[in-house]
Write an enzyme that holds these catalytic residues in place. Sequence first.
Site, PDB file in Angstrom:
ATOM      1  N   ARG A   1    -118.111  -4.485 -10.349  1.00  9.85           N
ATOM      2  CA  ARG A   1    -116.906  -4.401 -10.906  1.00  9.85           C
ATOM      3  C   ARG A   1    -115.819  -5.131 -10.179  1.00  9.85           C
ATOM      4  NH1 ARG A   1    -117.291   0.374 -14.342  1.00  9.85           N
ATOM      5  NH2 ARG A   1    -118.787   1.866 -13.566  1.00  9.85           N
TER       6      ARG A   1
ATOM      7  N   HIS B   1    -114.808   7.066  -1.265  1.00 13.50           N
ATOM      8  CA  HIS B   1    -115.783   6.438  -1.958  1.00 13.50           C
ATOM      9  C   HIS B   1    -116.965   5.958  -1.347  1.00 13.50           C
ATOM     10  CE1 HIS B   1    -117.430   3.008  -4.549  1.00 13.50           C
ATOM     11  NE2 HIS B   1    -117.271   3.810  -5.608  1.00 13.50           N
TER      12      HIS B   1
ATOM     13  N   ARG C   1    -120.623   0.441 -16.771  1.00 15.49           N
ATOM     14  CA  ARG C   1    -120.147   1.045 -18.028  1.00 15.49           C
ATOM     15  C   ARG C   1    -118.725   0.931 -17.751  1.00 15.49           C
ATOM     16  NH1 ARG C   1    -122.088   6.090 -17.222  1.00 15.49           N
ATOM     17  NH2 ARG C   1    -123.677   5.848 -18.734  1.00 15.49           N
TER      18      ARG C   1
ATOM     19  N   ASN D   1    -110.498  11.230 -16.246  1.00 14.50           N
ATOM     20  CA  ASN D   1    -111.806  11.627 -15.913  1.00 14.50           C
ATOM     21  C   ASN D   1    -112.674  12.391 -17.178  1.00 14.50           C
ATOM     22  OD1 ASN D   1    -111.668  10.623 -13.500  1.00 14.50           O
ATOM     23  ND2 ASN D   1    -110.984  12.501 -12.501  1.00 14.50           N
TER      24      ASN D   1
ATOM     25  N   HIS E   1    -126.471  -2.310  -8.263  1.00 18.62           N
ATOM     26  CA  HIS E   1    -125.481  -1.542  -7.670  1.00 18.62           C
ATOM     27  C   HIS E   1    -124.987  -1.811  -6.427  1.00 18.62           C
ATOM     28  CE1 HIS E   1    -123.154   2.360  -7.063  1.00 18.62           C
ATOM     29  NE2 HIS E   1    -122.414   1.847  -8.156  1.00 18.62           N
TER      30      HIS E   1
END
Length: 702
Positions: A383, A600, A413, A53, A443
């Site tokens: 992803r 999440h 990223r 992180n 996204h």
Amino acid sequence: MKEMAPREREASSNYLNRDLSWIEFNWRVLEEAQDQETPLLERMKFLSIVSSNLDEFMSVRVAGIKDQIKAGYTKKDFTGYTPAGLFKRVMRRAAKMVAEQYKTCRDICRQLAKEGILFTDYEDLNSSQRKAMDAYFHDIIFPVLTPMAVDQSRPFPLVHTQALYLAVVLLKEGDDPEDEPYFAIVQVPSNLSRFIEVPARSNSKKHEFVLMEDLIEQHIHTLFSGYTPLSVHGFRLTRNADLTLNEEGAEDLLEEIEKELRRRRWGVPVRLEVQKGIHPYALNQLQYEFEIEDNTIEIDGPLDLTYFMKLFGSLKGYEHLRYKPVEPVYPAELDDTDDLFSEIRNQDVLVYHPYESFDVMTDFINEAADDSRVLAIKMTLYRVSGQSPLIQALARAAESGKQVTVVVELKARFDEERNIAWARTLEQSGCHVVYGLVGLKTHAKITLVVRQEEDGLRRYVHVGTGNYNDNTAKLYTDIGLFTSHPIIGEDASALFNEVTGYSAPHNWKAFGVAPTDLKDKLFEKIRRESQHAAQGKPARIIAKMNSLSNQDVVDELYEASKAGVKIDLVIRGVCCLRPGVPGLSENIRVLSIVDRFLEHSRIWYFENGEEPEVYISSADWMTRNLTRRIELMCPVFDKHLQHTLIRILELSLNDNVKARELQPNGMYERVVNEEKPLRSQFEAMRIKSWKKKHPHPHSHEV
């Protein structure tokens, strides 16, 4: 549970600073590594997560702050900080966190040693173990090493971001010790295991490990014949990892990103980590080369604790030091059928990962790929995992003649290279691969399947809060909705048309879509609750997400609080809203839950005068999500599924084991009450026993 080291208080403002708030979140992760109730190997894993992180935070957020300072930007942000003032504050608090992290590391290593897992210094090995390690060095490590001298004829070599190096200070044999020493660096090979298991001592069942950099240090003289090593110390550089793309001028976005990935290796240095006790000459050489005196951190221990994650995965046995494995259940609504489409046609289905299996998503795409009545599959990919079964199914569908369109986000990223590889694989299979809209990351998580049926074409849609990634679906809590609702299907088609072609903004019937109208719709719903409160009607907002940092959203929530709306926010990470301030936010409570799984899911509940509306979304309430990304919020129409989502929110709000409550000063305090202990993630593991229970949402306090 140990008491955390005291931390500085937030500056006085109506807002908490985003970057300082992030550090408080990472302290929460560190608390899990410190918690004696957490299994020991899991504590080691959390320690690794703290490091990874922090690496990303430094390479992105701190890098951005340094860019502002370099550009001479002195304006204060909405939380009251100039870039220079924020940089000092962030680095001071990050340094405290790192010191506490390594204190925790030493404690964990002592406890691991009692369990028979030891990190041993070379000097403490017995003669047979040393002989084995010497052989390993000469046979395996030595051939891979490249000593790189730094002098007038040999400039400083490229130092890769977040790679581990050794700084070596040398004295030439015969030279005066007072002469200026020689300097060289050696990269610790990243393609070999950093932790090397040592042959066991006789009659011992203990597992001993030696770190590769320690083994190299012991044999450093073999790389520099004719010189005497004066010191050998590790260092690690973090560079700016943000991509700078000119999408308008890029003829081929895929090639442009590949170029930028190569440039990332040369990104501006942001942080230098050095081993405690580093030779002053070596430190001076490094700081001069990288121009980074303002952000050098001395580490009392092994650099880069992310390697603990690999050790966690490679250690066999020791199951008593891990969480008990969780076997995701297949969603009961779809468990007894060979025809997912018929079930989804009959009822909407909600899936809660990781408690329910991601296999249902894989089966959905596989069935669509093999069904002769399916005409088209459209999907967004942000992803995906290394060996994603979804990619294989999409490729098979295209090869069989179906219209397959995949929106691949190349700018995700740190996943750019993987996504480039998948994009090429899909194109070669005949898929239409689209890279989204210029200047916007895609996204949203959505899949559309168009199927020919007896009564005409029907659209089947999956909308999710998390990525289509079978690996992270085992580690992240996320929500997925399968539906054949015609309104949602119509909006799904319009969304793909906007992303892949030229379409005027759609008049969305169900969706809220960023950057066009999601923010406006969100504000409408918040203001509607304020109006209900003013009319004396029940007014309530519950929102669960990863981050809240957009000032406009915070201000809207403040106004709702002042109007009397009761607001509960479950925000895992960054929160710029300051809760519990009299006259401003006394009706707002903010909880953060950090536990075994990464929270999440994004779920939003609005009371709406006792006619609740519940949404799932891909978006956090951050500026980038609301203005610079294609994001989606989707209503859940089915009342039973609404109740299930409310129950998920209830579990979080009633957690009194892992929940922490955000205080007005920006610090988090453990939730303490007289209620029976409730750990929301562990309770969610009993999903079969509670998912079908649907109490009326107003029959109890949520």
